[in-house]
Design a protein around this motif. Structure first.
Motif, short mmCIF file in Angstrom:
data_model
loop_
_atom_site.label_atom_id
_atom_site.label_comp_id
_atom_site.label_asym_id
_atom_site.label_seq_id
_atom_site.Cartn_x
_atom_site.Cartn_y
_atom_site.Cartn_z
N UNK A 163 0.80 -1.23 0.00
CA UNK A 163 0.00 0.00 0.00
C UNK A 163 0.84 1.28 0.00
N UNK A 164 1.70 1.44 -0.99
CA UNK A 164 2.52 2.67 -1.06
C UNK A 164 1.65 3.87 -1.39
N UNK A 165 2.08 5.08 -1.06
CA UNK A 165 1.36 6.27 -1.52
C UNK A 165 1.34 6.29 -3.04
N UNK A 166 0.16 6.49 -3.61
CA UNK A 166 0.00 6.40 -5.07
C UNK A 166 -0.66 7.65 -5.61
N UNK A 167 -0.16 8.10 -6.74
CA UNK A 167 -0.85 9.13 -7.54
C UNK A 167 -1.18 8.50 -8.88
N UNK A 168 -2.37 8.76 -9.38
CA UNK A 168 -2.63 8.43 -10.78
C UNK A 168 -1.99 9.56 -11.57
N UNK A 169 -0.88 9.27 -12.22
CA UNK A 169 -0.11 10.34 -12.86
C UNK A 169 -0.48 10.54 -14.33
N UNK A 170 -1.21 9.57 -14.88
CA UNK A 170 -1.81 9.75 -16.21
C UNK A 170 -3.07 8.90 -16.31
N UNK A 171 -4.12 9.50 -16.85
CA UNK A 171 -5.34 8.76 -17.17
C UNK A 171 -6.09 9.64 -18.16
N UNK A 172 -6.45 9.09 -19.30
CA UNK A 172 -7.17 9.90 -20.28
C UNK A 172 -7.49 9.08 -21.51
N UNK A 173 -8.04 9.74 -22.49
CA UNK A 173 -8.49 9.02 -23.68
C UNK A 173 -8.45 9.90 -24.92
N UNK A 174 -8.16 9.22 -26.02
CA UNK A 174 -8.17 9.93 -27.31
C UNK A 174 -9.44 9.52 -28.05
N UNK A 175 -10.34 10.44 -28.20
CA UNK A 175 -11.53 10.24 -29.02
C UNK A 175 -11.53 11.32 -30.08
N UNK A 176 -12.21 11.03 -31.17
CA UNK A 176 -12.30 12.03 -32.24
C UNK A 176 -12.98 13.29 -31.71
N UNK A 177 -12.36 14.43 -31.91
CA UNK A 177 -12.99 15.68 -31.49
C UNK A 177 -13.54 16.41 -32.70
#
Ligand SMILES: CO[C@H](O)c1c[n+]2c([nH]1)[C@H](O)[C@@H](O)[C@H](O)[C@H]2CO
Length: 461
Positions: A358-372
């Motif tokens: 259980x180390x300290x965690x950051x979600x350092x990337x999360x995202x998505x490429x959809x057509x804009x």
């Protein structure tokens, strides 16, 4: 982490009444070569990505990072955008070649000056800088000396890290050594899809090991002088067998060892996964035990980049790693071909919690490429799919916290549409749309929504 067979999109139970901690950190992330442009300005030395982009056929449409988002000049405007989003932290990377044009030796003060101005601008805006020392852009001069294949690379990296710590530590209080060493190894030395474009099974474990040694040496260098926090960012992708068949479960175990345990086990447990060693067979070198002691130098936090999961079907024995990703009925896929599977983020966080203490965690990337769609009249960019992806994954974080994960923060990938590596500018991940013809920035609906999430500390997802 490999679990029982899951098909389709899992529904994540919302944990009612579970809030994000008051000190939960909300941010967004970028990387130097993807947004800065001006890769050779003011004395900077070329990187392997500058070289790769300028090698015909390597990057879609011949796109390069020569201009990108012109962040090198427009950083004040981009900080204003961060303020508009209400970002509490900004994760960016430092281009090694701007600081040490030849990778070692003479410092390019103008390069450090750029990052000092950026950091001071962030602090003035009340935004905590989170700096990554290496986000894939190795100085080309070092690649000419073997790059990450050269055992000296760990010392080169430690020298670079020390120079940067000396100038910026204190104003930067959150450091990352490497961004996704797995991608550096797999993309740069096995598949050849990323710089420097090698395809050699024997090189991969050597590169992975030197990256880990470099990480350890930089952490030790920081402990000698730094007073704040340093960690590592890994990409983790949960693996689920396509069926209960023995060969699919065995293939899943191999895929899990190859991507997820590959770097986590040495850093947190001081040894490589046996399945991984067996997979490489004769291609696996012998490493001195002292290396593993260096690699396991304790860190202050782990950054996890999460995008998708992998359903694994045995592919009949090609490279010791199954590469089949059977399409999941009813699932949504992004423009990069990644299944939208928020449950995988929860499974990943609980796997890290239970396997690595259980180390300290950051979600350092999360995202998505959809057509804009094009920017609408009045300057709106309607991106409902990206907004839904964001909502689904943020909801999962509440559950992870309720499950006991020491989750400290979240950085959306990415602040800006940018150079998506070998995809060129064809894949847009930004919360902010960039018109690469005129560099005009436009906040997307997903960005406006993220601003509301931050303002409510995750109450309104
Ligand atoms: C396979 O997904 C990886 O975790 C991953 C995805 N991404 C990354 N790593 C990199 O850290 C970013 O530079 C990419 O722009 C971003 C989007 O592709």
């Amino acid at each position: 982490m490999s679990w029982g067979v899951r098909t389709g999109t899992a529904s994540v139970e919302r944990v009612d009444g579970m809030d994000f901690p008051d000190d939960f950190l909300w941010g967004a992330a970028t990387a130097a070569y993807q947004i800065e442009g001006s890769p050779l300005a003011d004395g900077a030395g070329a990187s392997i990505w500058h070289r790769f982009c300028h090698t015909p056929g390597m990057v879609r449409d011949g796109d390069t990072g020569d201009v990108a988002c012109d962040h090198y000049h427009r950083w004040p405007e981009d900080i204003a955008l961060m303020r508009r989003l209400g970002l509490q932290s900004y994760r960016f990377s430092i281009a090694w070649g701007r600081v040490l044009p030849q990778g070692t030796g003479a410092v390019n003060e103008a390069g450090l000056d750029f990052y000092e101005r950026l950091v001071d601008g962030l602090l003035e805006a009340g935004i905590a800088p989170n700096a990554t020392l290496y986000h894939w852009d190795l100085p080309a001069a070092l690649d000419d000396c073997g790059g990450w294949l050269n055992r000296d690379s760990a010392d080169w990296f430690a020298e670079y890290a020390e120079r940067v710590f000396r100038r910026l530590d204190g104003r930067v209080k959150m450091w990352t050594t490497l961004n996704e060493p797995w991608v550096v190894m797999d993309g740069g030395y096995l598949s050849g899809a990323l710089a420097p474009g090698h395809r050699n099974l024997y090189e991969a474990p050597i590169v992975a090991h030197n990256l880990l040694r470099a990480h350890g040496k930089a952490v030790q260098a920081y402990r000698a002088s730094g007073a704040h926090r340093i960690g590592l960012v890994v990409n983790l992708e949960p693996k689920y067998p396509a069926s209960d068949a023995l060969q699919d479960r065995a293939a899943t175990r191999r895929a899990h060892a190859y991507m997820n345990r590959h770097f986590m086990d040495p850093v947190f447990r001081g040894r490589y996964d046996e399945v991984l060693v067996q997979m490489f067979g004769a291609a696996w070198p012998s490493f001195p035990a002292s290396d593993l002691e260096l690699i396991r130098t304790p860190i202050d936090f782990l950054g996890i980049n999460y995008y998708t999961r992998n359903v694994v079907r045995d592919d009949g024995g090609r490279f010791p790693l199954p590469v089949d990703r059977p399409v999941q009925p009813g699932a949504t896929y992004s423009e990069t071909g990644w299944e939208v599977f928020p449950q995988g983020l929860l499974d990943t966080l609980n796997w890290v919690r239970t396997r690595y203490g259980n180390p300290p965690v950051y979600i350092t990337e999360n995202g998505s490429a959809f057509y804009d769609p094009p920017v609408a009249q009045g300057g709106a960019v309607h991106d409902p799919l990206r907004m839904h992806y964001l909502r689904q994954h943020l909801r999962v974080l509440r559950q992870a916290i309720a499950d006991g994960c020491d989750l400290r923060g979240y950085y959306a990938w990415s602040l800006l549409d940018n150079l998506e590596w070998a995809h060129g500018y064809s894949k847009r991940f930004g919360l902010v749309h960039v018109d690469f013809q005129n560099q005009r920035r436009t906040l997307k609906d997903s960005g406006a929504h993220y601003a509301r999430v931050i303002a409510s500390n995750g109450q309104c997802l």
